[in-house]
Structures are given as structure tokens and as C-alpha cells.
Design an enzyme around this catalytic site. Structure first.
Site, PDB file in Angstrom:
ATOM      1  N   LYS A  18       0.665  -1.317  -0.294  1.00  0.00           N
ATOM      2  CA  LYS A  18       0.226   0.113  -0.402  1.00  0.00           C
ATOM      3  C   LYS A  18       0.822   1.081  -0.352  1.00  0.00           C
ATOM      4  O   LYS A  18       0.513   2.099  -0.088  1.00  0.00           O
ATOM      5  CB  LYS A  18      -1.265   0.108   1.385  1.00  0.00           C
ATOM      6  N   LYS A  69      14.571  -7.126   4.937  1.00  0.00           N
ATOM      7  CA  LYS A  69      14.516  -6.567   5.895  1.00  0.00           C
ATOM      8  C   LYS A  69      15.520  -6.520   6.823  1.00  0.00           C
ATOM      9  O   LYS A  69      16.258  -6.043   7.787  1.00  0.00           O
ATOM     10  CB  LYS A  69      12.911  -6.524   7.133  1.00  0.00           C
ATOM     11  N   ASP A 106       8.943   2.173  12.118  1.00  0.00           N
ATOM     12  CA  ASP A 106       8.128   1.013  12.577  1.00  0.00           C
ATOM     13  C   ASP A 106       7.738   1.593  14.329  1.00  0.00           C
ATOM     14  O   ASP A 106       6.413   1.670  14.589  1.00  0.00           O
ATOM     15  CB  ASP A 106       8.394  -0.593  12.279  1.00  0.00           C
ATOM     16  N   LEU A 214      -2.347  -4.347  15.503  1.00  0.00           N
ATOM     17  CA  LEU A 214      -1.089  -3.642  14.422  1.00  0.00           C
ATOM     18  C   LEU A 214      -2.145  -4.367  13.224  1.00  0.00           C
ATOM     19  O   LEU A 214      -1.554  -3.564  12.235  1.00  0.00           O
ATOM     20  CB  LEU A 214       0.469  -4.005  14.623  1.00  0.00           C
TER      21      LEU A 214
HETATM   22  P1  NAP Z   1       6.767 -11.870  12.172  1.00  0.00           P
HETATM   23  O1  NAP Z   1       7.957 -11.506  12.962  1.00  0.00           O
HETATM   24  O2  NAP Z   1       5.708 -12.965  11.232  1.00  0.00           O
HETATM   25  O3  NAP Z   1       5.753 -12.168  14.183  1.00  0.00           O
HETATM   26  C1  NAP Z   1       4.414 -12.601  13.459  1.00  0.00           C
HETATM   27  C2  NAP Z   1       4.141 -13.332  15.588  1.00  0.00           C
HETATM   28  O4  NAP Z   1       2.591 -13.942  15.773  1.00  0.00           O
HETATM   29  C3  NAP Z   1       5.179 -14.234  15.819  1.00  0.00           C
HETATM   30  O5  NAP Z   1       5.175 -13.755  17.130  1.00  0.00           O
HETATM   31  C4  NAP Z   1       4.350 -15.607  15.900  1.00  0.00           C
HETATM   32  O6  NAP Z   1       4.591 -16.390  17.333  1.00  0.00           O
HETATM   33  C5  NAP Z   1       2.264 -15.131  15.842  1.00  0.00           C
HETATM   34  N1  NAP Z   1       1.924 -15.720  15.466  1.00  0.00           N
HETATM   35  C6  NAP Z   1       2.017 -16.216  13.989  1.00  0.00           C
HETATM   36  N2  NAP Z   1       1.179 -17.116  14.134  1.00  0.00           N
HETATM   37  C7  NAP Z   1       0.633 -17.553  14.593  1.00  0.00           C
HETATM   38  C8  NAP Z   1      -0.147 -18.493  16.001  1.00  0.00           C
HETATM   39  N3  NAP Z   1      -0.952 -19.032  14.415  1.00  0.00           N
HETATM   40  N4  NAP Z   1      -0.125 -18.401  17.012  1.00  0.00           N
HETATM   41  C9  NAP Z   1      -0.049 -17.173  17.630  1.00  0.00           C
HETATM   42  N5  NAP Z   1       1.016 -16.727  17.517  1.00  0.00           N
HETATM   43  C10 NAP Z   1       1.609 -16.428  16.042  1.00  0.00           C
HETATM   44  O7  NAP Z   1       5.507 -10.325  11.919  1.00  0.00           O
HETATM   45  P2  NAP Z   1       5.523  -9.353  11.943  1.00  0.00           P
HETATM   46  O8  NAP Z   1       6.058  -8.277  10.972  1.00  0.00           O
HETATM   47  O9  NAP Z   1       5.872  -8.679  13.397  1.00  0.00           O
HETATM   48  O10 NAP Z   1       4.209  -9.232  11.688  1.00  0.00           O
HETATM   49  C11 NAP Z   1       3.273  -9.246  12.880  1.00  0.00           C
HETATM   50  C12 NAP Z   1       1.656  -8.467  12.434  1.00  0.00           C
HETATM   51  O11 NAP Z   1       1.861  -7.078  12.491  1.00  0.00           O
HETATM   52  C13 NAP Z   1       1.139  -8.594  10.825  1.00  0.00           C
HETATM   53  O12 NAP Z   1      -0.810  -8.335  11.356  1.00  0.00           O
HETATM   54  C14 NAP Z   1       1.631  -7.294  10.538  1.00  0.00           C
HETATM   55  O13 NAP Z   1       0.716  -7.510   9.102  1.00  0.00           O
HETATM   56  C15 NAP Z   1       1.125  -6.528  11.121  1.00  0.00           C
HETATM   57  N6  NAP Z   1       2.045  -5.182  10.988  1.00  0.00           N
HETATM   58  C16 NAP Z   1       1.658  -4.275  11.203  1.00  0.00           C
HETATM   59  C17 NAP Z   1       1.856  -2.730  10.393  1.00  0.00           C
HETATM   60  C18 NAP Z   1       1.400  -1.564  10.490  1.00  0.00           C
HETATM   61  O14 NAP Z   1       2.054  -0.611  10.039  1.00  0.00           O
HETATM   62  N7  NAP Z   1       0.007  -1.379  11.077  1.00  0.00           N
HETATM   63  C19 NAP Z   1       3.652  -3.197  10.353  1.00  0.00           C
HETATM   64  C20 NAP Z   1       4.039  -4.029  10.476  1.00  0.00           C
HETATM   65  C21 NAP Z   1       3.313  -5.163  10.510  1.00  0.00           C
HETATM   66  P3  NAP Z   1       6.234 -16.980  17.062  1.00  0.00           P
HETATM   67  O15 NAP Z   1       6.665 -15.807  17.862  1.00  0.00           O
HETATM   68  O16 NAP Z   1       5.749 -17.819  18.408  1.00  0.00           O
HETATM   69  O17 NAP Z   1       6.306 -17.745  16.000  1.00  0.00           O
END
Ligand code: NAP
Length: 271
Positions: A18, A69, A106, A214
Site C-alpha cells: 500500500k 529487512k 515502524d 497492528l
Molecule cells: P512476524 O515477524 O512473522 O511475527 C509474527 C508473530 O505472530 C510471532 O510472534 C508469531 O509467534 C505470532 N504468530 C503467528 N502465527 C501464530 C499462531 N498461529 N498462533 C500464535 N502466534 C502466532 O510478523 P510481523 O512482521 O511481526 O507482523 C505481525 C503483525 O503485525 C502482522 O499482522 C502484520 O501485518 C502487522 N504489522 C502491521 C504494521 C502496521 O504498519 N500496521 C507494521 C508491521 C506489522 P512466534 O513468535 O511464536 O512465531
């Protein structure tokens, strides 16, 4: 070379981003003659991409998304020490001497919508321990919160992050009873389209608690709906998405985005 200043977002895949919509919206509103575009860069193309852009005077920088990243940190300088804190870069640009540096917008983007909330000395809950959670913890470590309770399926990973950011608190697994907190942040993938729902009991939160998700696809997550039903203040993922882009926009184009058009931008993003 385009002859026109430009920035871009790189990733693999990249079509879903986006960022062009947000940056072009601001360029248009401010009447800045510049472009912002998508550029598909596969993992084995990153080094060539950086060296080509290094010599392009029109290129103002780029946003960096999955899977680059971490890898991008090997190609640019790190004046803010991002490698040892958030551990990932999402923005590359030139410094005053023309050298390329990286940063992470971020944490600033997360903080923007809560900047006026007096969180110093308050308790916070953070769900998730991935990349987004690290940006959240970095921001929280800078504002002197009292404690952070982390909830993650891998509680050990969450404990390690608390220690890394010098935060007091505890790490729990999903399903454990939550303590009261002024702010609850979902920084996990739970609740995202295609992922499991986040199942959580908001009953222990005080009436002035803020629930910040988020996740931005969907925008009205089950978590935010439950918080609203309890009468709690909510903040959605578009706020951080716009906030992190705003920090990058200033770096690329030297002007603050026109926040008075945020509502129009949100409508565009939701289309
Ligand atoms: P990431 O590095 O892949 O981390 C994902 C996290 O979610 C990890 O802690 C993981 O747990 C947990 N998780 C994933 N699947 C799971 C499940 N089935 N059950 C329990 N925990 C689960 O992803 P990220 O980049 O941090 O992004 C996380 C979220 O933030 C996403 O929804 C992303 O779209 C959002 N986000 C939003 C913004 C924004 O600007 N609004 C910016 C960045 C990210 P484990 O640690 O145990 O693997």
C-alpha cells in the site's frame, strides 16, 4: 533514470504493498513533483539493486519489506544502531554526504497515535514477539513504561526480547490470565486475514485501557470489535501504517505529510 526524483518500495512479493498509494497521495496533496513506485526485487537481486540505485541521483531512497529487512543491513550504514535494537531495517536513504543509511520507521509509526497518552509508569501488554513486536518494544523502552507483559506461543522468545530491550515484565503463553494494563497491543499475526483469530479475555483491562491492533487486513479485527463492545478506546493498524510511512516520507522528500487529509487517505486505503 527518470529525471524526476523518486522513491520506491522493494520486496518479493511486492504487488500488494500500500506504500505507493500513501506516498503518491501525499506527493499529490503537497504538489511535490516526484514519484513513488513498486519495485520487485528477489533475494538474489538485492545487492545489484542497491549498487544500481547508489549511483542514481534521482533516487531518494526506498522502503524495504519482506524478505529484505534483515539482508539489507549488510549493504548500508546504521547510524541509529538499528541492527542491535529493532534488528531490522524498513527504510533506506542517503545521508547528507550521499552515503546510504538504513533505519526503521515502524517504532515511530507505532508511537505516533499514542504520543499524547501518558504511558510513563504504566503497564502494557504486547501480544506477539516477531518483527513488529520488536519495534513496539523499542518504542516502549524509550518511554519508561512500568512493565510489559508479553503473550506469545513461544514464551521463551518473548522473555529474551524483554531482556534485550531492558524492559521489566513477564512472558506468558496464550491462554494465561492477563494482568490489568493501560495499553494492550496485538503485534502478532493473529486476527489477520487467513490466520487464526486472537482469542483473548479483555475482562481484566481497566475502563481507560486502550486496545491497539497492528493488524490492518481486516481493519476491524475481532479484537477491536470486542474492545469496542467493552467501551474501550481502540486504535487500528492503519494508524501505524500511515505513521511509519509518514516518517519515511519526511526522510525521502524532506516535508511532513499533510495530516489534515488523513481521513481521506484512510478511506482510499480501505477501498
Ligand atoms: P512476524 O515477524 O512473522 O511475527 C509474527 C508473530 O505472530 C510471532 O510472534 C508469531 O509467534 C505470532 N504468530 C503467528 N502465527 C501464530 C499462531 N498461529 N498462533 C500464535 N502466534 C502466532 O510478523 P510481523 O512482521 O511481526 O507482523 C505481525 C503483525 O503485525 C502482522 O499482522 C502484520 O501485518 C502487522 N504489522 C502491521 C504494521 C502496521 O504498519 N500496521 C507494521 C508491521 C506489522 P512466534 O513468535 O511464536 O512465531
Amino acid at each position: 533514470m527518470t529525471g524526476l526524483p523518486y522513491a520506491e518500495v522493494i520486496g518479493d512479493p511486492i504487488a500488494h504493498s500500500k506504500s505507493p498509494l500513501i506516498h503518491k497521495f501525499w506527493l499529490d496533496k503537497l504538489g511535490i513533483e516526484a514519484d513513488y513506485r513498486l519495485f520487485h526485487v528477489k533475494p538474489d537481486e538485492l545487492a545489484d539493486y542497491i549498487s544500481a540505485r547508489r549511483d542514481d541521483p534521482d533516487w531518494q531512497g526506498c522502503n524495504v519489506t519482506i524478505p529484505h529487512k534483515l539482508a539489507v543491513m549488510d549493504h548500508v550504514s546504521d547510524p541509529g544502531g538499528v541492527r542491535d535494537t529493532i534488528g531490522a531495517m524498513n527504510t533506506i536513504a542517503r545521508d547528507e554526504s550521499g552515503e546510504l543509511f538504513g533505519t526503521n520507521t515502524d517504532a515511530g509509526g507505532f508511537f505516533a497515535p499514542i504520543a499524547d497518552v501518558p504511558l510513563k509508569g504504566q503497564d502494557v501488554i504486547v501480544i506477539g514477539a516477531g518483527g513488529a513486536a520488536q519495534a513496539v518494544l523499542f518504542a516502549l523502552s524509550r518511554i519508561d513504561v512500568a512493565s510489559v507483559t508479553m503473550v506469545n506461543r513461544n514464551a521463551l522468545k518473548a522473555s529474551a526480547l524483554l531482556a534485550r530491550f531492558g524492559l521489566k515484565g513477564q512472558a506468558l503463553e496464550h491462554g494465561a490470565a492477563l494482568p490489568p494494563a493501560r495499553l494492550l497491543v496485538n503485534a502478532s499475526a493473529l486476527g489477520m486475514k487467513g490466520q487464526d483469530e486472537l482469542v483473548i479475555d479483555l475482562g481484566t483491562l481497566p475502563d481507560d485501557a486502550i486496545v491497539y491492533d497492528l493488524v490492518y487486513a481486516p481493519i476491524k479485527t475481532e479484537l477491536l470489535k470486542a474492545a469496542k463492545a467493552r467501551g474501550l478506546e481502540t486504535i487500528d493498524g492503519l494508524s501505524m501504517l500511515i505513521g511509519q510511512a509518514a516518517v519515511a516520507f519526511e526522510i525521502f522528500f524532506g516535508q511532513s505529510p499533510p495530516v489534515e487529509h488523513d481521513e481521506e487517505l484512510r478511506k482510499l486505503l480501505l477501498k
